[in-house]
Scaffold this motif. Structure first.
Motif, mmCIF file in Angstrom:
data_model
loop_
_atom_site.group_PDB
_atom_site.id
_atom_site.type_symbol
_atom_site.label_atom_id
_atom_site.label_comp_id
_atom_site.label_asym_id
_atom_site.label_seq_id
_atom_site.Cartn_x
_atom_site.Cartn_y
_atom_site.Cartn_z
ATOM 1 N N GLN A 61 -14.824 -0.401 -0.610
ATOM 2 C CA GLN A 61 -13.857 -0.929 0.359
ATOM 3 C C GLN A 61 -14.301 -2.252 0.985
ATOM 4 O O GLN A 61 -13.469 -3.036 1.417
ATOM 5 N N ARG A 257 -6.831 -3.459 -7.428
ATOM 6 C CA ARG A 257 -7.160 -2.174 -6.826
ATOM 7 C C ARG A 257 -5.894 -1.427 -6.421
ATOM 8 O O ARG A 257 -5.788 -0.216 -6.602
ATOM 9 N N ILE B 32 0.679 0.996 10.480
ATOM 10 C CA ILE B 32 0.364 0.463 11.795
ATOM 11 C C ILE B 32 1.078 1.398 12.749
ATOM 12 O O ILE B 32 1.946 2.154 12.328
ATOM 13 N N LEU B 33 0.701 1.396 14.000
ATOM 14 C CA LEU B 33 1.433 2.254 14.923
ATOM 15 C C LEU B 33 2.275 1.412 15.864
ATOM 16 O O LEU B 33 1.841 1.019 16.927
ATOM 17 N N ASP B 34 3.485 1.117 15.437
ATOM 18 C CA ASP B 34 4.397 0.434 16.351
ATOM 19 C C ASP B 34 5.181 1.502 17.093
ATOM 20 O O ASP B 34 4.915 2.696 16.957
ATOM 21 N N VAL B 58 -4.856 7.942 10.931
ATOM 22 C CA VAL B 58 -5.471 6.613 10.876
ATOM 23 C C VAL B 58 -4.383 5.582 10.613
ATOM 24 O O VAL B 58 -3.289 5.918 10.152
ATOM 25 N N ALA B 59 -4.686 4.323 10.939
ATOM 26 C CA ALA B 59 -3.719 3.251 10.687
ATOM 27 C C ALA B 59 -4.394 2.151 9.891
ATOM 28 O O ALA B 59 -5.591 1.921 10.027
ATOM 29 N N ASP B 61 -3.599 -1.256 9.616
ATOM 30 C CA ASP B 61 -3.410 -2.679 9.946
ATOM 31 C C ASP B 61 -2.504 -3.391 8.957
ATOM 32 O O ASP B 61 -2.717 -4.567 8.656
ATOM 33 N N GLN B 63 -2.497 -3.267 5.907
ATOM 34 C CA GLN B 63 -3.242 -3.712 4.737
ATOM 35 C C GLN B 63 -3.239 -2.643 3.658
ATOM 36 O O GLN B 63 -3.788 -1.555 3.841
ATOM 37 N N THR B 64 -2.641 -2.991 2.520
ATOM 38 C CA THR B 64 -2.525 -2.041 1.433
ATOM 39 C C THR B 64 -3.879 -1.508 0.991
ATOM 40 O O THR B 64 -4.059 -0.324 0.767
ATOM 41 N N ASP B 65 -4.837 -2.429 0.856
ATOM 42 C CA ASP B 65 -6.127 -1.981 0.348
ATOM 43 C C ASP B 65 -6.857 -1.120 1.367
ATOM 44 O O ASP B 65 -7.548 -0.172 1.013
ATOM 45 N N LEU B 68 -5.416 2.342 0.941
ATOM 46 C CA LEU B 68 -5.961 3.021 -0.228
ATOM 47 C C LEU B 68 -7.353 3.555 0.107
ATOM 48 O O LEU B 68 -7.707 4.681 -0.229
ATOM 49 N N GLY B 69 -8.134 2.725 0.796
ATOM 50 C CA GLY B 69 -9.468 3.159 1.211
ATOM 51 C C GLY B 69 -9.389 4.393 2.094
ATOM 52 O O GLY B 69 -10.202 5.316 1.979
ATOM 53 N N GLN B 70 -8.406 4.442 2.956
ATOM 54 C CA GLN B 70 -8.284 5.586 3.860
ATOM 55 C C GLN B 70 -7.950 6.862 3.091
ATOM 56 O O GLN B 70 -8.474 7.930 3.397
ATOM 57 N N ASP B 88 2.823 -0.639 1.418
ATOM 58 C CA ASP B 88 3.510 -1.376 0.366
ATOM 59 C C ASP B 88 4.057 -0.349 -0.608
ATOM 60 O O ASP B 88 3.308 0.324 -1.300
#
Ligand SMILES: Nc1ncnc2c1ncn2[C@@H]1O[C@H](COP(=O)(O)OP(=O)(O)OP(=O)(O)O)[C@@H](O)[C@H]1O
Ligand SMILES: Nc1ncnc2c1ncn2[C@@H]1O[C@H](COP(=O)(O)OP(=O)(O)OP(=O)(O)O)[C@@H](O)[C@H]1O
Ligand SMILES: [Mg+2]
Ligand SMILES: [Mg+2]
Lengths: 338, 304, 500, 338
Positions: A61, A257, B32-34, B58-59, B61, B63-65, B68-70, B88
């Protein structure tokens, strides 16, 4: 001569310094901070953090951050800054992806075009290098402050990525392209492999090549470097092209990715990259910085992000905690200089 | 997948990642948490509380990547199911793949991924529909005549694109209407207000503001009021999406003409329900529709 | 007796990481006297003064001012106690006016508590009038010459009406005429009862102006004595701890063919139609008042600035020099005047500083050859007897003299044929100075051509085979060694005699 | 004496500079750039741009940027940077709004609490000042680079605003509070009035007070400032408190303008503020900068934003054009130094 008496007297102290534990601990304090963080997170997560798969996740990551941070070290050593890396990531991602779409994609950017994946990769890298060249050109030829030149590129580059992709992700990519972000080689995920290769190359460049030594010299005293016959503009231009290319590579990795070239990729990434670099000991005062330090910095950032997720810290609190940890890491690390 | 050893308390840190016990942990990742997504998260939380399962939110930001990490992190951590509101919708493939490889049930909520294999359900609503009903109501109030301006959310965002498309489709059906301006307000009230102020000065005879969300619609209303132009049928008609409490208050005051209620609570609860069914080995429909509902002054009392 | 000392510093110790800068030293200064503080580079002179004014905190020891023991925690405290200082390093605020620089930190306020710029300017004008300082208080600092900036610093130190004024190498950037002005001021101050602590490496100045001398060596106190009881030789011996036999060890060198020829060089108002030749084995002195344009000539030849017109020939062949790199390729080297601004790379190691200019030779194919590089650096350290704990030491932690030696080695490593040196021994102690002079002499003997700018007349007279004199950007004369006298050169430098 | 020849020789050049038209044009080049932009936009928009109401809009819309930019001038003069102003805006907005809700608001942050509007205003300003104090404290006491200290505050502050407001706008505010953003006094919109007052105060501070002189001195030569007995830490701390307070004020203005304290307010604002300051001639090299310059810079940014909206340039292209204009304005302005 009186002075000659000093040399032998002081020689031992030089040797002593090399094996001085205190100095060693000081120099690698940031590594200790990372280790401390790892231990803390392992305890807090009942061991979940330290699991192999999780550690691989952490490294994968942060590989994009780490790849770009290797270039940011050069930039900050020469008293520069590059705010545009996040937007360069987006440009490279949409261009790379557009050349790697399969024929059955719903929306095809270049219908009928079928080029080898390597062309898509080279195009993404070229976009990065080109954007870096523009940054470097504005900074060296027009003497614009790096903050402003790259702020302009950050804004315009993001717009360009949107325009190119019409604001939509470019999806359904060839397997060969996706492999860059999702594949493995000898059991090591490709992004981690690329991260390692970049770190290796950047380390050699910074420490063992003329280009790297000139980078330090410029950061140490630009005027003196010029008088010493160093072509400042050329070195700086090279540095911005280098970080641009790395950002381009990161854009390829990220888009591969997630399997899609998204123009929003890399938004805000510049701040993480700069934080990683500075946590890693690169100084805003110029002349000081190491590649391995930025790797450690990137891992600290990655561990924080991952650990906070594992700990189920609410997203709002995550921001607060992340802000605090960055500042605290720097405070601890700064104090070694006292 | 492992289960945790802590109590069933929802937010305690000892409930993460451990082994033993018999409790269920569900991970949820938000872009994101709007304001809207926060409501979805709250609904998930209360449903989870009700069922006595642990929810880990979790949120990403936007960010797609990161997202995916989450998902990868959730899998490494050993959660029992994962809820994803994708950043996305075109880039959900790797997340689906990762969860399937690990044998962890995955449910998409609120935003529908473009390609979804069978067995991975989507719980949510259709953004195109939201834009369509919003504009239909506005067009009807305007008598099918006049210039339309569109306040777009984040132009790279799926919902923004779909809602905008919905607006445009309806305008195209009305020969008396044209879209004269469109601009991105990034979902923010402040930016919606600035853009509307500038448009009013451009000399365009605006009849309808079709905003992608209520926040921007409220900004536009501020600008219209400040310019001394009346709101509603004899002035400018403003529509939004979300039916937030601020929006309903504005409608009650006779300012906002239309909004569209997206059932945040229904989506959140539906997502958790679907996940629980999958964890229990059950089967869930591939598309669980939680429909949008048009809100006008006539029926707004139902939503307050 | 103690009462006659306005200032007593006793048992002062100050350490920096890895360096004992001051080891139990003392300094006793009488009111109404000029007390010289002498010692080699790195002896601890500046450090003691910074302790006195509160820039550094001492580790131990006592400071007694007018019979009262005082503790100074910051520079504000020092100024409040009546101690002001002219710092060794010039520190102007370039964007501010002269008056604003002088009254920085104590600007006069009007009744609205706002800075009264008009009053400030008047105060500065009065100060200049009183002390005969030829400056305009309204000028921007960045428009001044280095010498004028130094005058501003002097005026500023005086303006505090301090009881003790410290002058740390105040004459290193000015020439005779400003020195005369300064000495006149010092005498007036002394007669008013002000105590002056005067630091300098220039022997003749000490005997001209100082009443007493204190000498430090390697951070330790050596002696305090009245100047009347000392000779130049005994002073030097006390400072360096040995006899220094020859001040300007110029050896005979064979003067060969012309190596460098400069024809009608022009740039701005400081380089006007400059032409000269330089031969192998020759040391050509370039004399003139500060601001005469000597530095500009060197920098223009070297490509630091682009020449407007003119021709440069090396070995009879014309060379195009657009940037310093071109000059280096043509076999030139330039040791610059301002060590801090264009010399040292502060946060880099001694090794990196040494190799900045010659790196190309040690990096075939772009990769540095660490082993050869290390050998070369070590060789230079030995040859020039550079005092540093290791080559890894940051150059900013070295004393000024040793920094200068590192810079000399930077240029020696480029194996130059033409060595241009600008004020090579400015701020350097007598020991190091004679070493550098010996080095210059050796290089001339090896057939290199040397162009040396110096504002120190003895250095010019002692080292040059031929002296070129400049005045306001023009070469006003050329004097062979045999005919070179101080008077002759000064006449040419002030433009009071037509070109020879 | 020969030395006396210097004084007269140097005096006239200083006087001459005052009446030199070329020098005047150079100094005010940025104003000419603004005028050029205004003319261009007026032509392109068929006169819509130059209408009084539109010009008022432009100024009102940049008043938040301008208010903060007045503080950013001090920060950048001292070689600092403040990335946290956008997040401070959000914190001030949610806190201010929470204390100014009417009793009939749907969601009330502090039910039953009814304090005068002035308390809400003071609370918002205090939040800003407090955040600025933390920035200044980190920078002066812990010697953290301003970029990093304020990056930490940017991240943590945004999180804090979300936590405080639970991620939702705090709406239905008292008229007295909304007046700050929506009202007028003697026909002048209050935000513009506040902008003008801030500019006036900041100008006097920078040019006519010791604090301002010390600001220049620290930026011009920190060493000189230190040996002159200036307490550098205190001045810097003061500067960060000042800009924090201004960001707090901007948060009040923005929330009052939209009638709701929204935790997303001010996102990305820092970049506009920095761009305005630098376009206005404040130098990243330190020691140079003016308040009026930053006002001009803010107006340039506002005119671009407004003009592009009037011209209905697509959102993607807006970013590209904005990035280009910023860079071009700086290039033109830099060339005056040649
Ligand atoms: N800030 C510092 N950090 C570390 N070492 C220092 C520092 N300042 C001075 N030193 C060291 O302390 C010693 C005394 O330095 P100082 O500047 O007092 O010498 P000096 O007598 O003034 O020499 P010079 O004639 O060259 O000016 C030197 O070894 C110097 O390297
Ligand atoms: N107005 C100025 N602006 C910028 N730099 C200047 C200015 N005047 C002089 N300098 C530079 O400052 C340095 C020292 O200036 P100085 O007045 O001593 O002249 P100089 O050319 O060094 O004279 P000399 O070498 O004969 O003493 C030189 O490098 C010169 O180029
Ligand atoms: Mg000294
Ligand atoms: Mg000179």
């Amino acid at each position: 001569m009186s002075t000659t008496t000093n040399a032998p007297a002081e020689a031992p102290s030089s040797t002593a310094a090399r094996f001085n534990l205190g100095a060693f601990a000081k120099k690698y304090l940031i590594v200790l901070i990372l280790i401390g963080l790892v231990i803390l997170l392992t305890i807090l997560t009942d061991g979940a953090f330290i699991k192999t798969q999780n550690l691989i996740n952490v490294i994968r990551q942060v590989s994009a951050i780490g790849i770009i941070a290797a270039g940011m070290v050069f930039v900050i050593i020469t008293l520069g800054i590059d705010l545009s890396v996040g937007s360069i990531v987006a440009m490279s991602a949409v261009v790379g992806a557009s050349l790697a779409q399969t024929a059955d994609a719903a929306v095809i950017k270049f219908p009928g075009l079928d080029v080898p994946v390597i062309v898509a990769v080279l195009a993404g890298l070229a976009v990065g290098a080109g954007a870096g060249f523009v940054n470097g050109f504005l900074i060296t030829k027009f003497k614009i402050a790096p903050f402003i030149a790259t702020l302009g590129m950050m804004t315009a580059g993001r717009g360009a990525a949107y325009i190119f992709s019409n604001g939509r992700p470019i999806s359904t990519l060839k397997d060969g392209y996706n492999w860059i972000g999702q594949g493995s080689l000898l059991g090591v995920p490709v992004p981690i492999l690329l991260f390692a290769i970049v770190v290796l190359i950047a380390s050699v460049m910074l420490n063992r090549t003329r280009f790297g030594r000139y980078t330090y010299a410029i950061g140490g005293n630009e005027q003196a470097a010029r008088v010493s016959g160093i072509n400042i503009d050329r070195v700086k231009l090279g540095i911005y092209v280098f970080i641009g290319t790395l950002a381009g590579l990161a854009g390829l990795v990220l888009s591969a990715r997630i399997g899609s070239g998204n123009p929003t990729l890399g938004t805000g990434l510049e701040l993480d990259v700069i934080a990683a670099t500075v946590i890693g000991g690169t100084s805003f005062a110029g002349g000081i910085g190491t590649i391995w330090g930025s790797v450690v910095g990137a891992l600290i950032i990655g561990s924080i992000n991952n650990g906070l997720d594992l700990l189920n810290v609410s997203p709002f609190w995550q921001q607060v905690v992340k802000g605090l940890i960055i500042v605290v890491a720097i405070i601890i690390d700064e104090r070694k200089n006292r | 997948s492992s289960t945790d050893g802590g109590g069933s308390d929802t937010s305690s840190s000892d409930s993460t990642g451990g082994s033993g016990g018999g409790d269920v942990t569900i991970g949820a990742t938000f872009p994101i948490l709007d304001q809207f997504l926060q409501t979805v998260a709250d609904a998930m939380q209360s449903k989870a509380d009700e069922l006595g399962v642990t929810l880990n939110v979790v949120a990403a930001d936007e960010q797609t990547d990161t997202q995916l990490g989450q998902v990868e992190n959730f899998i490494a951590q050993g959660v029992d199911a994962i809820l994803v509101i994708p950043v996305d919708t075109d880039a959900a493939g790797p997340m689906t793949q990762a969860a399937q490889d690990a044998g962890v049930p995955l449910v998409y909520v609120n935003r529908k991924p473009s390609d979804l294999p069978a067995g991975v359900p989507y719980v949510g609503s259709d953004s195109l529909y939201a834009g369509t009903v919003e504009m239909q109501a506005l067009a009807e109030m305007a008598g099918g005549e006049g210039n339309v301006v569109i306040l777009i959310g984040d132009p790279a965002n799926e919902a923004a694109v779909q809602r905008t498309q919905g607006c445009k489709d309806v305008v195209d059906e009305n020969p008396g209407m044209t879209v004269t301006k469109e601009q991105a307000g990034n979902w923010y009230r402040e930016e919606g207000q600035n853009i509307m102020e500038n448009w009013i000065q451009s000399g365009d005879d605006i009849k309808v503001v079709c905003a992608n969300n209520d926040e921007m619609a409220l900004g536009a209303i501020n600008a219209i009021k400040a310019a001394g132009i009346s709101l509603g049928a004899d002035g400018i008609l403003v529509g939004g999406v979300d039916a937030t409490s601020d929006a309903l208050a504005s409608m009650e005051a006779g300012e906002l003409s239309v909004t569209v209620f997206q059932d945040a609570a229904g989506q959140g609860a539906g997502g958790v329900d679907a996940a629980m069914t999958l964890i229990g080995g059950g089967i869930v429909d591939d598309y669980v529709d939680i429909p949008y509902q048009l809100v006008t002054p006539d029926n707004m009392a139902d939503f307050q | 007796m103690a009462d006659e000392f306005i200032l007593r510093m006793a048992n002062i110790t100050k350490t920096f990481p890895g360096v004992v800068a001051l080891d139990d030293v003392k300094l006793d200064v009488r009111a109404g006297t000029v007390h010289a503080l002498m010692g080699e580079n790195g002896a601890g002179k500046s450090t003691l003064m910074k302790v006195l004014i509160g820039m550094y905190q001492k580790d131990s020891g006592t400071v007694t001012l007018e019979g009262r023991e005082v503790e100074v925690h910051d520079t504000k405290g020092g100024l409040n106690l009546g101690i002001s200082m002219i710092h060794q390093e010039l520190s102007p605020v370039p964007e501010m006016t002269v008056a604003e620089n002088i009254y920085l930190g104590r600007e006069p306020l009007n009744r609205f508590k706002l800075v009264d710029k008009a009053l400030m300017r008047r105060m500065a004008q009065e100060l200049f009038d009183e002390w005969n300082i030829p400056l305009n208080p309204g000028m921007q600092m960045k428009a001044l010459t280095v010498a004028s900036m130094q005058l501003v610093e002097i005026a500023k130190a005086i303006s505090y009406d301090a009881k003790v004024i410290i002058m740390d190498e105040p004459t290193s950037a000015i020439t005779e005429r400003e020195v005369d002005l300064l000495f006149a001021m010092i005498r007036r101050l002394r007669d008013r009862g002000t105590a002056i602590i005067y630091i300098s490496h220039k022997m003749d100045e000490i005997f001209q102006i100082a009443d007493e001398v204190t000498i430090f060596r390697d951070g330790q106190w050596v002696l305090t004595q009245s100047t009347a009881e000392m000779t130049q030789q005994s002073l030097i011996t006390a400072m360096v701890g040995r006899e220094l036999t020859q001040m300007f060890p110029k050896e005979h060198a064979e003067i060969g063919e012309v190596l460098l020829e400069v024809k009608n060089l022009n740039r701005g108002r400081l380089v006007k139609d400059v032409s000269f030749t330089l031969r192998r084995g020759e040391i050509l002195g370039l004399a003139g008042l500060v601001g005469a344009g000597r530095t500009e000539v060197l920098e223009t030849i070297f490509g630091v600035h682009r020449a407007e017109s003119g021709e440069i020939l090396v070995d009879g062949k014309p060379v195009q020099i657009k940037q310093p790199k071109d000059a280096i390729n043509a076999g030139m080297a330039l040791l610059t005047e301002d060590r801090r601004a264009t010399g040292i790379m502060g946060v880099l190691s001694v090794r990196d500083n040494m190799l900045a200019a010659a790196l190309r030779r040690y990096s075939p194919g772009g990769f540095v050859d660490a082993k050869r590089l290390e050998e070369a650096a070590e060789e230079q350290r030995k040859a020039l007897a550079i005092k540093t704990p290791s080559l890894d030491q940051l150059i900013k932690n070295l004393s000024g003299g040793n920094q200068q030696k590192v810079l000399v080695s930077r240029w020696l490593l480029t194996l130059p044929d033409i060595l241009m040196i600008d004020e090579p021994t400015r701020g350097i102690d007598v020991g190091a100075k004679s070493e550098i002079h010996r080095l210059i002499s050796t290089m001339a003997k090896e057939g290199k051509a040397i162009l040396m700018v110096s504002s120190e007349m003895p250095e010019i007279l002692g080292m040059s085979d031929r002296v070129l004199v400049m005045h306001e950007g023009e070469v006003t004369g050329e004097v062979p060694r045999a005919e070179a006298t101080q008077d002759k050169i000064m006449q040419l430098a002030t433009g009071t005699e037509a070109a020879a």
